[in-house]
Design a protein around this motif. Structure first.
Motif, PDB file in Angstrom:
ATOM      1  N   UNK A 108     -35.323 -16.733  16.460  1.00 56.09           N
ATOM      2  CA  UNK A 108     -36.415 -15.943  15.849  1.00 56.09           C
ATOM      3  C   UNK A 108     -37.362 -16.747  14.976  1.00 56.09           C
ATOM      4  N   UNK A 109     -36.848 -17.708  14.194  1.00 62.52           N
ATOM      5  CA  UNK A 109     -37.729 -18.493  13.323  1.00 62.52           C
ATOM      6  C   UNK A 109     -38.751 -19.265  14.144  1.00 62.52           C
ATOM      7  N   UNK A 110     -38.282 -19.930  15.196  1.00 64.10           N
ATOM      8  CA  UNK A 110     -39.176 -20.701  16.057  1.00 64.10           C
ATOM      9  C   UNK A 110     -40.105 -19.775  16.835  1.00 64.10           C
ATOM     10  N   UNK A 111     -39.557 -18.664  17.318  1.00 63.44           N
ATOM     11  CA  UNK A 111     -40.383 -17.701  18.056  1.00 63.44           C
ATOM     12  C   UNK A 111     -41.498 -17.148  17.182  1.00 63.44           C
ATOM     13  N   UNK A 112     -41.187 -16.872  15.908  1.00 61.37           N
ATOM     14  CA  UNK A 112     -42.193 -16.360  14.982  1.00 61.37           C
ATOM     15  C   UNK A 112     -43.338 -17.351  14.818  1.00 61.37           C
ATOM     16  N   UNK A 113     -42.996 -18.637  14.688  1.00 64.76           N
ATOM     17  CA  UNK A 113     -44.029 -19.674  14.528  1.00 64.76           C
ATOM     18  C   UNK A 113     -44.921 -19.751  15.762  1.00 64.76           C
ATOM     19  N   UNK A 114     -44.305 -19.754  16.948  1.00 68.58           N
ATOM     20  CA  UNK A 114     -45.078 -19.836  18.184  1.00 68.58           C
ATOM     21  C   UNK A 114     -45.970 -18.607  18.365  1.00 68.58           C
ATOM     22  N   UNK A 115     -45.369 -17.433  18.237  1.00 65.80           N
ATOM     23  CA  UNK A 115     -46.091 -16.191  18.520  1.00 65.80           C
ATOM     24  C   UNK A 115     -47.174 -15.910  17.487  1.00 65.80           C
ATOM     25  N   UNK A 116     -46.916 -16.229  16.217  1.00 64.87           N
ATOM     26  CA  UNK A 116     -47.922 -15.996  15.169  1.00 64.87           C
ATOM     27  C   UNK A 116     -49.151 -16.866  15.391  1.00 64.87           C
ATOM     28  N   UNK A 117     -48.919 -18.135  15.764  1.00 62.54           N
ATOM     29  CA  UNK A 117     -50.048 -19.026  16.061  1.00 62.54           C
ATOM     30  C   UNK A 117     -50.797 -18.549  17.295  1.00 62.54           C
ATOM     31  N   UNK A 118     -50.051 -18.128  18.312  1.00 61.21           N
ATOM     32  CA  UNK A 118     -50.674 -17.689  19.563  1.00 61.21           C
ATOM     33  C   UNK A 118     -51.511 -16.442  19.367  1.00 61.21           C
TER      34      UNK A 118
END
Length: 471
Positions: free
Chosen positions: A372-382
């Motif tokens: 989730x931490x990594x997914x949050x970073x990717x998805x928030x930027x996207x």
């Protein structure tokens, strides 16, 4: 497209001007929903930790510049909001200014951005939930199966809240979004008192430079992206042509002042704990430890879960109205334009948004081995990238709208131009930032998904026009 199809397209576009529901809510209620959607307290804490890493003592100025740039873009939104009552927000405004093709392009970027945004907020809520449960001894809280189940549960609950309508959502989000505020204020003030309020070095921009301030401002823009979506609630507010600009400016100014304020208070403390931040220690842990109130960390963390959940409910509320309008316009199947007869919520669109809100974090967890931490970073930027192109097009449309009138406002045009130039620079920078790994591919993923969405919307509109013509 033949004459009949053109007529249908015009008829469908006009449907965006029809109010979604008969109920009306006040300005204060929608402002609360907007602050919930912007995750004002979690975002303030994350910004307090992250922005000093980018801009050092100039973090507060970076955030101030980001707020001002976004206000310039909101000036473009307000040009339309004062003239038209629509439920498609930017999508509808661009359609009014440029017609179907650009409206369809903006719809593709805008709607996919909403789906990614909801997935990002779900992943963020899962992250806070797993962290809290693990901290109190639930060992399997960080297991993939538990986090996947959490994502599904969270998205289903948020979708149910949005299904119940705007009034119920506002009542819930107002509580969840701000319950953590007293504890956060107590811990922040106490920690700053122990560290010291070093305002002089911050106003002097000590040990920093304008390049880092500008770079930080570009990062800071992500904290404000999406606030324009509140315009989709225009048809459900009292006196919308007057209230929507007040709502947008209020949400932006409140969040911006809060972010700048917490940066001025916390930057000296965060500068002294850079090593801990780089090791992944949360800002709440640092603030409560420095304050000598470590016992507040868990209560704050559990209340932040509520705040991020409230943000998901808010996004589903105004995002579903944009999706419903897109369906009314013929970009999506008509089933997604259905309105609940009792609650006034777009039921089909709510389900459409809730499904990827749950499934995307689960897919990233299992298919890409992304927690989730990594997914949050990717998805928030996207999801931030999906807003940039529509903002630029909207600014051009707003300038065109101003020049249609006999009484023109040069200052208004200048303000919108500033916003457009800033976001144009952000768009170019996203492709030239030199990021590595997944981050370097995100701008290209955004372009590919936007083009795919445009093609799908075009095909669905052509099918709808053809079927209507046969009837």
């Amino acid at each position: 497209m033949n004459a009949d199809s053109t007529g249908l397209a015009q008829e469908l576009r006009q449907e965006t001007l029809v109010p979604a529901t008969a109920s009306k809510v006040g300005v204060a209620s929608v402002v609360l929903l907007g602050l919930s959607g912007q995750q004002i307290i979690p975002s303030a804490l994350i910004g307090a930790a992250y922005m000093p890493l980018e801009s050092g003592n100039g973090a507060w100025l970076s955030m101030l510049l980001a707020m001002c740039a976004t206000l310039c873009v909101m000036a473009a939104v307000n040009i339309f909001a004062r003239r038209y009552v629509v439920t498609g927000s930017m999508m509808s405004y661009v359609g009014l200014a440029f017609g179907r093709r650009l409206e369809r392009l903006v719809a593709a970027s805008y709607l996919i951005g909403f789906l990614v945004a909801c997935a990002a907020v779900t992943a963020s809520t899962v992250m806070f939930t797993s962290s809290f449960l693990h901290s109190i001894g639930l060992e399997y809280a960080n297991a993939g199966w538990f986090q996947a189940l959490s994502a599904i549960t969270i998205a289903a609950l948020a979708g149910s809240c949005a299904w119940r309508g705007l009034d119920a959502s506002i009542s819930l989000t107002a509580w969840l979004a701000f319950l953590s505020l007293p504890l956060v204020l107590i811990a922040t003030i106490a920690s700053a008192a122990n560290t010291g309020f070093d305002l002089r070095s911050q106003f002097a921009l000590a040990d920093t430079d304008w390049h880092s301030v500008v770079r930080g401002a570009i990062v800071g823009l992500a904290y404000f992206v999406g606030v324009d979506a509140l315009a989709s609630l225009a048809a459900e507010t009292r006196n919308p042509k007057k209230s929507v600009p007040i709502i947008l400016n209020s949400v932006l100014l409140i969040t911006g002042v809060a972010y700048v304020g917490i940066l001025l208070v916390c930057t000296p403390m965060m500068n002294a704990h850079v090593a801990e931040l780089n090791e992944g220690i949360s800002p709440t842990a640092i603030i409560t430890q420095v304050a000598g109130m470590a016992y507040l960390q868990k209560p704050i963390d559990i209340l932040l879960i509520g705040a991020t959940f409230a943000s998901l409910v808010a996004f589903l509320n105004y995002g579903s109205r944009v999706f419903a309008t897109a369906a009314q316009n013929g970009f999506l199947p008509q089933i997604f334009s259905r309105i609940h007869p009792k609650f006034g919520s777009p039921t089909g669109a709510t389900v459409l948004m809730a499904v990827p809100a749950a499934s995307v974090p689960v897919a990233l967890q299992y298919l890409a081995a992304s927690p989730p931490l990594q997914s949050t970073a990717y998805l928030s930027t996207l999801y931030s990238l999906f807003w940039v192109g529509p903002y630029i097009i909207l600014c051009v449309g707003a300038i065109k709208e101003v020049f249609r009138e006999t009484t023109r406002a040069p200052m208004q045009v200048a303000v919108v131009l500033i916003g457009m130039i800033v976001f144009l620079c952000l768009f170019v920078d996203s492709f030239m930032s030199g990021a590595e790994g997944v981050m370097q591919w995100l701008p290209y993923i955004m372009l590919a998904l936007t083009i795919a969405g445009y093609i799908v919307f075009n095909m669905n509109e052509a099918f709808t026009c053809s079927r209507k013509h046969k009837q």
